[in-house]
Write an enzyme that holds these catalytic residues in place. Structure first.
Site, PDB file in Angstrom:
ATOM      1  N   GLU A  51      11.631  21.200 -12.302  1.00  0.00           N
ATOM      2  CA  GLU A  51      13.180  20.558 -11.912  1.00  0.00           C
ATOM      3  C   GLU A  51      13.595  21.358 -11.451  1.00  0.00           C
ATOM      4  O   GLU A  51      13.875  22.254 -11.213  1.00  0.00           O
ATOM      5  CB  GLU A  51      13.863  20.375 -13.417  1.00  0.00           C
ATOM      6  CG  GLU A  51      15.220  19.603 -13.009  1.00  0.00           C
ATOM      7  CD  GLU A  51      15.446  19.559 -14.659  1.00  0.00           C
ATOM      8  OE1 GLU A  51      16.565  19.075 -15.130  1.00  0.00           O
ATOM      9  OE2 GLU A  51      14.874  19.871 -15.903  1.00  0.00           O
ATOM     10  N   LYS A 122      17.475  11.291 -12.826  1.00  0.00           N
ATOM     11  CA  LYS A 122      17.528  11.660 -14.740  1.00  0.00           C
ATOM     12  C   LYS A 122      18.441  10.643 -15.240  1.00  0.00           C
ATOM     13  O   LYS A 122      19.786  11.167 -14.513  1.00  0.00           O
ATOM     14  CB  LYS A 122      17.423  13.331 -14.600  1.00  0.00           C
ATOM     15  CG  LYS A 122      18.109  14.067 -15.789  1.00  0.00           C
ATOM     16  CD  LYS A 122      17.695  14.808 -15.781  1.00  0.00           C
ATOM     17  CE  LYS A 122      18.282  15.752 -17.378  1.00  0.00           C
ATOM     18  NZ  LYS A 122      17.555  17.580 -17.210  1.00  0.00           N
ATOM     19  N   CYS A 155      12.984  16.880 -18.170  1.00  0.00           N
ATOM     20  CA  CYS A 155      13.693  17.114 -19.519  1.00  0.00           C
ATOM     21  C   CYS A 155      13.617  16.866 -20.325  1.00  0.00           C
ATOM     22  O   CYS A 155      13.032  16.218 -21.150  1.00  0.00           O
ATOM     23  CB  CYS A 155      14.353  18.585 -18.864  1.00  0.00           C
ATOM     24  SG  CYS A 155      14.598  19.200 -19.085  1.00  0.00           S
TER      25      CYS A 155
END
Length: 293
Positions: A51, A122, A155
């Site tokens: 990330e 995200k 994540c």
């Protein structure tokens, strides 16, 4: 005559665990390319990076984040990854700080031998990411690539079971996870990381391969835990977990078709077929259309 069975070549995949430095984009991308080349030399065809691996993670201000962000696909980071993907015949999934007009996104770019495949933004922001980034607005797309159908999460997205289920329902065979895992309160140091447990469960529950690439190091006081791993469609690791503090390349050979062919746990149960669509919506109310699964 009986049908001829297609002989399928295994796919070699890699998770690259690295230590980006905050603000050092040129250095970080150069380091990522060197590690990509090293993974490719070991046979890797699909490679996942962490990330925000081009910029680092812990921004001091929105001004700093904005100054480091890049457009996709014309920014220098994406162009560098496009170049190495074309040159070596790879599919690369890399975390990037994306700028789209005035908005910033914590994104992943997916590139291949023929150019840009797509991007993921995200959806579930963690901590003070919300000070810099807008929540992802592209849903959970699944991309056709030369090596299979790929979904992508970043994540904290993994903490929501809907993310993996929606990817699987759209036909994803592999879910790629660029991540920056941090210590979880209450973690038993003798046990595997909570993040590892979560992605192993998701792989098992959805019959998908999961490739997680974490970072290491401490950035502006924030430690990261490493422990990248590659998980088979049954939920068991096929490579890793990696170390907690060192750069490392994990390599695994997988048969992507197993995500579909081996979903039957026994004569009665198959994880996708057994869903109770009379009790809950086919696509969890997302409005997405199911893929071939």
């Amino acid at each position: 005559m009986p049908a001829t069975r297609v002989k399928e070549a295994p796919l070699t995949v890699a998770s690259i665990q690295m230590e980006p430095l905050i603000g050092a984009t040129e250095r970080n991308v150069a380091r990522s390319v060197a590690l990509i080349e090293e993974a490719a030399a070991k046979g890797a065809q699909l490679i996942v990076l962490p990330e925000l691996c081009n910029t680092g993670y812990v921004f001091e201000s929105r001004t700093e984040a904005h100054s480091l962000a890049e457009a996709i696909p014309d920014g220098p980071s994406t162009l560098a990854w496009l170049d190495v993907a074309r040159r070596l015949g790879l599919v690369i999934v890399a975390g990037i700080t994306e700028r789209d007009g005035a908005l910033l996104y914590n994104s992943a770019v997916i590139v291949g031998p023929d150019g840009l495949i797509g991007r993921y933004r995200k959806v579930h922001l963690w901590g003070d990411e919300a000070l810099y980034f807008a929540p992802g607005n592209l849903g959970f797309p699944v991309f056709d690539t030369p090596f299979g159908r790929i979904g992508c999460h970043i994540c904290y997205d993994c903490w929501f079971p809907e993310t993996f289920r929606l990817a699987a329902l759209q036909g994803a065979e592999i879910v790629c996870v660029p991540t920056n895992w941090v210590p979880i309160p209450g973690q038993d140091p003798k046990r595997e990381a909570m993040a590892n447990i979560i992605v192993m469960g998701a792989a098992h529950s959805n019959s998908v391969f999961v490739i997680c690439a974490d970072r290491v190091g401490t950035e502006r006081g924030q430690p990261f835990i490493g422990q990248s791993l590659i998980v088979g469609q049954t939920g068991w690791p096929v490579a890793g977990p990696a170390s907690q503090d060192g750069e490392e390349i994990l390599i695994a050979r997988i048969n992507v078709a197993d995500a579909r062919r081996k979903r039957n746990w026994n004569d009665f149960n198959q994880v996708m077929r057994d869903r109770r669509r009379d009790v809950y919506d086919e696509m969890l109310g997302s409005g997405l259309k199911p893929g071939w699964y």
